[in-house]
Design a protein around this motif. Structure first.
Motif, PDB file in Angstrom:
ATOM      1  N   SER A  77      -8.922  -1.524   0.293  1.00 21.44           N
ATOM      2  CA  SER A  77      -8.487  -0.152   0.048  1.00 21.44           C
ATOM      3  C   SER A  77      -7.186  -0.196  -0.748  1.00 21.44           C
ATOM      4  CB  SER A  77      -8.304   0.608   1.367  1.00 21.44           C
ATOM      5  OG  SER A  77      -7.555  -0.135   2.287  1.00 21.44           O
ATOM      6  N   VAL A  78      -7.060   0.729  -1.707  1.00 18.10           N
ATOM      7  CA  VAL A  78      -5.912   0.739  -2.614  1.00 18.10           C
ATOM      8  C   VAL A  78      -5.339   2.143  -2.679  1.00 18.10           C
ATOM      9  CG1 VAL A  78      -5.088   0.246  -4.947  1.00 18.10           C
ATOM     10  CG2 VAL A  78      -6.966  -1.110  -3.982  1.00 18.10           C
ATOM     11  N   ALA A  79      -4.008   2.226  -2.578  1.00 20.56           N
ATOM     12  CA  ALA A  79      -3.326   3.513  -2.685  1.00 20.56           C
ATOM     13  C   ALA A  79      -2.137   3.382  -3.621  1.00 20.56           C
ATOM     14  CB  ALA A  79      -2.868   3.993  -1.313  1.00 20.56           C
ATOM     15  N   ILE A  80      -1.861   4.446  -4.343  1.00 22.24           N
ATOM     16  CA  ILE A  80      -0.631   4.535  -5.126  1.00 22.24           C
ATOM     17  C   ILE A  80       0.369   5.349  -4.323  1.00 22.24           C
ATOM     18  CG2 ILE A  80       0.412   5.474  -7.233  1.00 22.24           C
ATOM     19  CD1 ILE A  80      -2.147   4.763  -8.712  1.00 22.24           C
ATOM     20  N   VAL A  81       1.563   4.787  -4.132  1.00 18.44           N
ATOM     21  CA  VAL A  81       2.568   5.416  -3.269  1.00 18.44           C
ATOM     22  C   VAL A  81       3.835   5.689  -4.067  1.00 18.44           C
ATOM     23  CG1 VAL A  81       1.659   4.363  -1.156  1.00 18.44           C
ATOM     24  CG2 VAL A  81       3.405   3.146  -2.490  1.00 18.44           C
ATOM     25  N   ASP A  82       4.638   6.578  -3.540  1.00 18.65           N
ATOM     26  CA  ASP A  82       5.876   6.951  -4.225  1.00 18.65           C
ATOM     27  C   ASP A  82       7.010   6.033  -3.798  1.00 18.65           C
ATOM     28  OD1 ASP A  82       4.769   9.120  -5.657  1.00 18.65           O
ATOM     29  OD2 ASP A  82       4.836  10.358  -3.851  1.00 18.65           O
ATOM     30  N   GLY A  83       7.103   4.919  -4.487  1.00 16.02           N
ATOM     31  CA  GLY A  83       8.208   4.008  -4.291  1.00 16.02           C
ATOM     32  C   GLY A  83       8.210   3.304  -2.947  1.00 16.02           C
ATOM     33  N   LEU A  84       9.335   2.672  -2.661  1.00 16.83           N
ATOM     34  CA  LEU A  84       9.484   1.904  -1.430  1.00 16.83           C
ATOM     35  C   LEU A  84       9.342   2.783  -0.200  1.00 16.83           C
ATOM     36  CD1 LEU A  84      10.127  -0.755  -0.007  1.00 16.83           C
ATOM     37  CD2 LEU A  84      12.558  -0.308  -0.403  1.00 16.83           C
ATOM     38  N   ASP A  85       9.903   3.989  -0.246  1.00 15.47           N
ATOM     39  CA  ASP A  85       9.794   4.884   0.915  1.00 15.47           C
ATOM     40  C   ASP A  85       8.335   5.199   1.227  1.00 15.47           C
ATOM     41  OD1 ASP A  85      12.505   5.035   1.402  1.00 15.47           O
ATOM     42  OD2 ASP A  85      12.803   6.798   0.138  1.00 15.47           O
ATOM     43  N   GLY A  86       7.539   5.431   0.190  1.00 16.06           N
ATOM     44  CA  GLY A  86       6.128   5.716   0.400  1.00 16.06           C
ATOM     45  C   GLY A  86       5.396   4.531   0.992  1.00 16.06           C
ATOM     46  N   ALA A  87       5.726   3.336   0.514  1.00 13.53           N
ATOM     47  CA  ALA A  87       5.082   2.131   1.044  1.00 13.53           C
ATOM     48  C   ALA A  87       5.458   1.911   2.503  1.00 13.53           C
ATOM     49  CB  ALA A  87       5.478   0.921   0.205  1.00 13.53           C
ATOM     50  N   LEU A  88       6.737   2.057   2.824  1.00 13.95           N
ATOM     51  CA  LEU A  88       7.186   1.853   4.201  1.00 13.95           C
ATOM     52  C   LEU A  88       6.528   2.855   5.146  1.00 13.95           C
ATOM     53  CD1 LEU A  88      10.985   1.188   3.579  1.00 13.95           C
ATOM     54  CD2 LEU A  88       9.251  -0.493   4.248  1.00 13.95           C
ATOM     55  N   ALA A  89       6.395   4.090   4.694  1.00 12.23           N
ATOM     56  CA  ALA A  89       5.765   5.112   5.539  1.00 12.23           C
ATOM     57  C   ALA A  89       4.293   4.783   5.773  1.00 12.23           C
ATOM     58  CB  ALA A  89       5.910   6.485   4.891  1.00 12.23           C
ATOM     59  N   HIS A  90       3.594   4.346   4.724  1.00 11.62           N
ATOM     60  CA  HIS A  90       2.174   4.005   4.865  1.00 11.62           C
ATOM     61  C   HIS A  90       2.003   2.819   5.822  1.00 11.62           C
ATOM     62  CE1 HIS A  90      -2.055   3.793   3.301  1.00 11.62           C
ATOM     63  NE2 HIS A  90      -1.934   2.597   3.838  1.00 11.62           N
ATOM     64  N   ILE A  91       2.817   1.805   5.646  1.00  6.60           N
ATOM     65  CA  ILE A  91       2.710   0.619   6.499  1.00  6.60           C
ATOM     66  C   ILE A  91       3.038   0.960   7.941  1.00  6.60           C
ATOM     67  CG2 ILE A  91       3.755  -1.641   6.958  1.00  6.60           C
ATOM     68  CD1 ILE A  91       3.996  -1.950   3.882  1.00  6.60           C
ATOM     69  N   ALA A  92       4.041   1.791   8.156  1.00  6.26           N
ATOM     70  CA  ALA A  92       4.387   2.178   9.529  1.00  6.26           C
ATOM     71  C   ALA A  92       3.224   2.885  10.215  1.00  6.26           C
ATOM     72  CB  ALA A  92       5.623   3.074   9.511  1.00  6.26           C
ATOM     73  N   ARG A  93       2.443   3.656   9.452  1.00 10.20           N
ATOM     74  CA  ARG A  93       1.299   4.383  10.030  1.00 10.20           C
ATOM     75  C   ARG A  93       0.092   3.484  10.261  1.00 10.20           C
ATOM     76  NH1 ARG A  93       2.707   8.293   6.184  1.00 10.20           N
ATOM     77  NH2 ARG A  93       0.988   7.621   4.817  1.00 10.20           N
ATOM     78  N   HIS A  94      -0.129   2.508   9.390  1.00  8.49           N
ATOM     79  CA  HIS A  94      -1.418   1.822   9.398  1.00  8.49           C
ATOM     80  C   HIS A  94      -1.375   0.320   9.653  1.00  8.49           C
ATOM     81  CE1 HIS A  94      -3.283   5.503   7.943  1.00  8.49           C
ATOM     82  NE2 HIS A  94      -2.382   5.574   6.983  1.00  8.49           N
ATOM     83  N   SER A  95      -0.236  -0.319   9.539  1.00  5.37           N
ATOM     84  CA  SER A  95      -0.198  -1.769   9.737  1.00  5.37           C
ATOM     85  C   SER A  95      -0.481  -2.120  11.195  1.00  5.37           C
ATOM     86  CB  SER A  95       1.176  -2.325   9.337  1.00  5.37           C
ATOM     87  OG  SER A  95       1.265  -3.704   9.661  1.00  5.37           O
ATOM     88  N   SER A  96      -1.158  -3.250  11.401  1.00  8.99           N
ATOM     89  CA  SER A  96      -1.400  -3.743  12.760  1.00  8.99           C
ATOM     90  C   SER A  96      -0.271  -4.643  13.234  1.00  8.99           C
ATOM     91  CB  SER A  96      -2.727  -4.519  12.804  1.00  8.99           C
ATOM     92  OG  SER A  96      -2.684  -5.628  11.919  1.00  8.99           O
ATOM     93  N   GLY A  97       0.774  -4.787  12.416  1.00  7.30           N
ATOM     94  CA  GLY A  97       1.910  -5.611  12.816  1.00  7.30           C
ATOM     95  C   GLY A  97       1.672  -7.098  12.638  1.00  7.30           C
ATOM     96  N   HIS A  98       0.707  -7.451  11.804  1.00 14.22           N
ATOM     97  CA  HIS A  98       0.350  -8.859  11.584  1.00 14.22           C
ATOM     98  C   HIS A  98       1.163  -9.437  10.423  1.00 14.22           C
ATOM     99  CE1 HIS A  98      -2.133 -12.347  10.572  1.00 14.22           C
ATOM    100  NE2 HIS A  98      -2.873 -12.168  11.649  1.00 14.22           N
ATOM    101  N   THR A  99       0.761  -9.106   9.184  1.00  9.02           N
ATOM    102  CA  THR A  99       1.422  -9.664   8.000  1.00  9.02           C
ATOM    103  C   THR A  99       1.456  -8.619   6.890  1.00  9.02           C
ATOM    104  OG1 THR A  99       0.630 -11.889   8.536  1.00  9.02           O
ATOM    105  CG2 THR A  99       1.381 -11.516   6.285  1.00  9.02           C
ATOM    106  N   ASP A 100       2.635  -8.398   6.328  1.00 12.20           N
ATOM    107  CA  ASP A 100       2.783  -7.475   5.201  1.00 12.20           C
ATOM    108  C   ASP A 100       3.703  -8.108   4.167  1.00 12.20           C
ATOM    109  OD1 ASP A 100       1.279  -5.057   6.145  1.00 12.20           O
ATOM    110  OD2 ASP A 100       2.696  -5.249   7.790  1.00 12.20           O
TER     111      ASP A 100
END
Length: 425
Positions: free
Chosen positions: A327-350
């Motif tokens: 899955s691929v998303a375009i995000v608005d800068g670092l803040d957008g990436a951090l917000a997406h990861i905080a919502r969806h990451s399983s806490g494994h590896t990013d």
């Protein structure tokens, strides 16, 4: 399950696990008295036994593969199950490598002297009896056994039914190696039945099994966490992200993205979601690189506007594909990436790909995952790549151990006090 489950009565499973745990406890006490060199010798003999048993292991694996293919397992799961001469050689080399690692048992963590002269130290000791419940990958049988023995623990292994013949052959060879070196064979035992009641008996064996390590999919880990009365060191799924920052080098980003997804799609360190900074000048090239490598891309609306890809559904962002899908998303800068990861990451590896040191430092500091990488593929999420030798899994919790679970994570510590007659008033 690929085969009908064994019809073992729950009470029989409870008795079986109790007996195995008692034998494991006795073996663990013997291991704790052995020297580092004796445990090293046991693993060297086990590694050689695995090499010698290569043809028997391959024959057993062919049985498992035939059943798995007939059952329609996915390509990724078949890849996890498959053994060949090269993989057996790597497995044996991994066991031998564990024998060369620094022994954590007896290591002094720190010392202190109290005002009254009492000298205190914290010293690493084995945990005791460790239960490992795992699926698919037969190499875990050797990896887990080697790590447990080197750290002075006895292991009770319960593999998945899809790999039952392979696991049995590997286990038999490993035990033969231990016996040849004079180590107790009961230090590594395998649960023969595939009945789910055996898992329940392991999870309920409070006081008999000291720690359970699950390694498998969401269903297994959820069951273990829900039912366990024994402490659990959880290995959750790998919903891993690579974020390509606006400052990223184009060629580096392309190479990392393709490797993170496609090197081996069935490993827990594989990238499942690519996040592209809206300010990165070459987003379509990254998507094209994935599709050229044979990956199916599911993109958000902004990705769909620049590339002809399937539309991502809401649950795609929370899916561990373990397949050539991303899955691929375009995000608005670092803040957008951090917000997406905080919502969806399983806490494994990013991971982040960036030339901007400030952006990378912030990513490394703010992403709350067990492994966070800068300008490197998520496929490095592996104990061997970290210099830890074999691993049982990647722990995604916050207590006791985090990241690759290797030797040190399979020890605990005790306090030792040395006095000169001190009494407390």
């Amino acid at each position: 399950m690929l085969d009908p489950q064994d019809r073992t009565a729950p009470e029989d499973c409870t008795a079986m696990i109790a007996g195995m745990a008692a034998d494991a406890r006795a073996a663990a006490l013997q291991l704790a008295r052995l020297s580092t060199e004796q445990r090293r010798a046991g693993l060297c003999h086990a590694a050689q036994a695995l090499r010698t048993a290569g043809p028997a292991i391959l024959a057993a694996n062919a049985e498992d593969m035939a059943r798995a293919e007939a059952a329609g397992l996915s390509g990724a799961l078949l890849d996890r199950l498959r053994l060949d001469e090269a993989r057996i050689a790597v497995m044996a080399a991994g066991v031998a490598m564990v024998a060369t690692l620094p022994d954590p048992v007896g290591q002094v963590i720190d010392t202190a002297e109290r005002p009254n002269g009492l000298q205190l130290s914290r010293v690493r000791v084995p945990i005791g009896v460790i239960g490992i419940i795992y699926e698919s990958r037969p190499n875990v049988t050797a990896d887990a056994a080697a790590l447990c023995v080197m750290a002075g623990n006895a292991a009770i292994l319960r593999g998945g039914s899809e790999a039952r013949a392979s696991n049995a052959a590997i286990h038999q060879a490993f035990r033969a190696g231990l016996a040849a070196a004079g180590l107790p064979e009961a230090a590594v035992q395998q649960v023969a039945t595939t009945d789910r009641a055996a898992v329940g008996a392991m999870l309920a064996a409070q006081g008999a099994i000291d720690l359970v390590v699950p390694r498998g999919g969401k269903g297994l880990v959820a069951r273990v966490q829900a039912e366990a009365r024994v402490p659990v060191l959880a290995h959750l799924d790998g919903i891993n992200h690579v974020f390509v920052h606006a400052s990223a080098d184009r060629d580096m980003a392309r190479a990392i993205v393709v490797n993170a997804k496609m090197r081996r799609t069935g490993v827990c360190g594989a990238m499942e979601t690519l996040l592209i900074d809206a300010a990165f000048p070459h987003p379509a090239q990254l998507v094209q690189a994935l599709t050229n490598a044979g990956c199916t891309v599911r993109g958000d609306a902004r990705v769909g506007a620049i590339s002809a890809v399937a539309s991502a559904k809401p649950d795609d962002w929370d899916t561990e594909y373990l397949d050539a899908i991303c899955s691929v998303a375009i995000v608005d800068g670092l803040d957008g990436a951090l917000a997406h990861i905080a919502r969806h990451s399983s806490g494994h590896t990013d991971a982040i790909v960036a030339e901007d040191n400030g952006a990378a430092d912030r990513f490394l500091a703010e992403v709350d995952s067990a492994i966070v990488l800068w300008n490197a593929s998520t496929q490095f999420a592996d104990g061997g790549e970290f210099g830890l030798g074999a691993e049982i899994g990647i722990a995604t919790g916050r207590l006791h151990a985090r990241g690759p679970v290797a030797l040190e994570a399979l020890t605990t510590y005790k306090w030792i006090g040395r006095g000169t007659g001190q009494v407390r008033g």
